[in-house]
Design a protein around this motif. Sequence first.
Motif, PDB file in Angstrom:
ATOM      1  N   SER A  12     -58.178   2.532  -8.680  1.00 38.30           N
ATOM      2  CA  SER A  12     -57.759   1.576  -7.888  1.00 38.30           C
ATOM      3  C   SER A  12     -57.805   0.055  -8.474  1.00 38.30           C
ATOM      4  CB  SER A  12     -58.089   1.513  -6.560  1.00 38.30           C
ATOM      5  OG  SER A  12     -57.853   2.785  -5.781  1.00 38.30           O
ATOM      6  N   ASP A  61     -52.163   0.114  -9.644  1.00 40.91           N
ATOM      7  CA  ASP A  61     -51.820  -0.162  -7.997  1.00 40.91           C
ATOM      8  C   ASP A  61     -52.503   1.079  -7.201  1.00 40.91           C
ATOM      9  OD1 ASP A  61     -50.228   0.468  -5.517  1.00 40.91           O
ATOM     10  OD2 ASP A  61     -49.242  -1.427  -6.307  1.00 40.91           O
ATOM     11  N   PRO A  62     -52.895   0.791  -6.245  1.00 42.90           N
ATOM     12  CA  PRO A  62     -53.798   1.712  -5.524  1.00 42.90           C
ATOM     13  C   PRO A  62     -53.053   2.701  -4.889  1.00 42.90           C
ATOM     14  CG  PRO A  62     -54.214  -0.333  -4.352  1.00 42.90           C
ATOM     15  CD  PRO A  62     -53.458  -0.594  -5.708  1.00 42.90           C
ATOM     16  N   ARG A  63     -51.755   2.531  -4.539  1.00 39.10           N
ATOM     17  CA  ARG A  63     -50.989   3.248  -3.790  1.00 39.10           C
ATOM     18  C   ARG A  63     -50.588   4.492  -4.884  1.00 39.10           C
ATOM     19  NH1 ARG A  63     -47.859  -1.610  -1.749  1.00 39.10           N
ATOM     20  NH2 ARG A  63     -48.347  -2.086  -3.943  1.00 39.10           N
ATOM     21  N   THR A  64     -50.438   4.032  -6.173  1.00 42.85           N
ATOM     22  CA  THR A  64     -50.053   4.793  -7.228  1.00 42.85           C
ATOM     23  C   THR A  64     -51.164   5.645  -7.577  1.00 42.85           C
ATOM     24  OG1 THR A  64     -48.518   3.213  -8.236  1.00 42.85           O
ATOM     25  CG2 THR A  64     -49.058   4.976  -9.906  1.00 42.85           C
ATOM     26  N   ALA A  94     -53.505   6.609  -5.441  1.00 47.18           N
ATOM     27  CA  ALA A  94     -53.647   7.577  -4.386  1.00 47.18           C
ATOM     28  C   ALA A  94     -52.452   8.794  -4.638  1.00 47.18           C
ATOM     29  CB  ALA A  94     -53.225   7.206  -2.914  1.00 47.18           C
ATOM     30  N   ALA A  95     -51.121   8.359  -4.945  1.00 45.51           N
ATOM     31  CA  ALA A  95     -50.154   9.367  -5.109  1.00 45.51           C
ATOM     32  C   ALA A  95     -50.406  10.427  -6.319  1.00 45.51           C
ATOM     33  CB  ALA A  95     -48.906   8.771  -5.399  1.00 45.51           C
ATOM     34  N   ILE A 137     -54.461   7.121   1.408  1.00 45.16           N
ATOM     35  CA  ILE A 137     -53.832   5.891   1.097  1.00 45.16           C
ATOM     36  C   ILE A 137     -54.876   4.596   1.504  1.00 45.16           C
ATOM     37  CG2 ILE A 137     -51.855   4.384   1.663  1.00 45.16           C
ATOM     38  CD1 ILE A 137     -50.099   7.290   1.533  1.00 45.16           C
ATOM     39  N   SER A 138     -55.183   4.792   2.850  1.00 47.66           N
ATOM     40  CA  SER A 138     -56.145   3.786   3.284  1.00 47.66           C
ATOM     41  C   SER A 138     -57.151   3.503   2.470  1.00 47.66           C
ATOM     42  CB  SER A 138     -56.510   4.099   4.793  1.00 47.66           C
ATOM     43  OG  SER A 138     -57.274   3.207   5.370  1.00 47.66           O
ATOM     44  N   TYR A 185     -57.766   4.265  -0.851  1.00 46.84           N
ATOM     45  CA  TYR A 185     -57.500   3.641  -2.208  1.00 46.84           C
ATOM     46  C   TYR A 185     -57.057   2.213  -1.923  1.00 46.84           C
ATOM     47  CZ  TYR A 185     -57.575   7.760  -5.006  1.00 46.84           C
ATOM     48  OH  TYR A 185     -58.085   8.803  -5.752  1.00 46.84           O
ATOM     49  N   ILE A 186     -56.224   1.814  -1.019  1.00 45.91           N
ATOM     50  CA  ILE A 186     -56.096   0.325  -0.570  1.00 45.91           C
ATOM     51  C   ILE A 186     -57.345  -0.416  -0.197  1.00 45.91           C
ATOM     52  CG2 ILE A 186     -54.787  -1.275   0.890  1.00 45.91           C
ATOM     53  CD1 ILE A 186     -52.537   0.935   1.092  1.00 45.91           C
ATOM     54  N   SER A 239     -59.354  -1.588  -3.080  1.00 46.10           N
ATOM     55  CA  SER A 239     -58.889  -2.864  -3.674  1.00 46.10           C
ATOM     56  C   SER A 239     -59.025  -4.324  -3.013  1.00 46.10           C
ATOM     57  CB  SER A 239     -57.320  -2.690  -4.071  1.00 46.10           C
ATOM     58  OG  SER A 239     -56.663  -2.560  -3.013  1.00 46.10           O
TER      59      SER A 239
END
Length: 141
Positions: free
Chosen positions: A31, A35-38, A40-41, A84-85, A87-88, A91
């Motif tokens: 992260s 990007d943390p969303r990436t 996570a995916a 997702i939460s 990983y975000i 960051s």
Amino acid sequence: MGFVEVDSGILFGSITMVTWGIWTVLGNAASESIDPRTAAAISYLVAGLLALGFLLVSDASLAVTARGGLLAGVAGLFTGAGLISMYIGFSHGSTTIVATLGAMYFVVAAIISMAVLGDEVTLTKFAGIAFAGLSIVLITR
């Protein structure tokens, strides 16, 4: 000297503890790099492929009931939202705090199990939940 017999719940719980601890540290590092969303995916895509591969090479039943499939799907939604939460959160905050709070999911599960599923409420379980809450206070200070 022979092997010590270990309860399978303790064995697999310990493996989960160690692997999820490593996953948390690596997820945090990811992260910080992308990007943390990436992150996570990618993390869950790899995990999903691993789970699918394990399913195919094991002797697991592929029979799915409507209820079981629905429950597993909804569980996946909550898993994804938590991932997702987390990983975000990495960051935006301290890994120690995000990981500690996230790892307290067992308290939520214990409370739901006692309140909804009828698991026995005991003084020992109550004390364990209270100490878990205290641990959050101590770690986040």
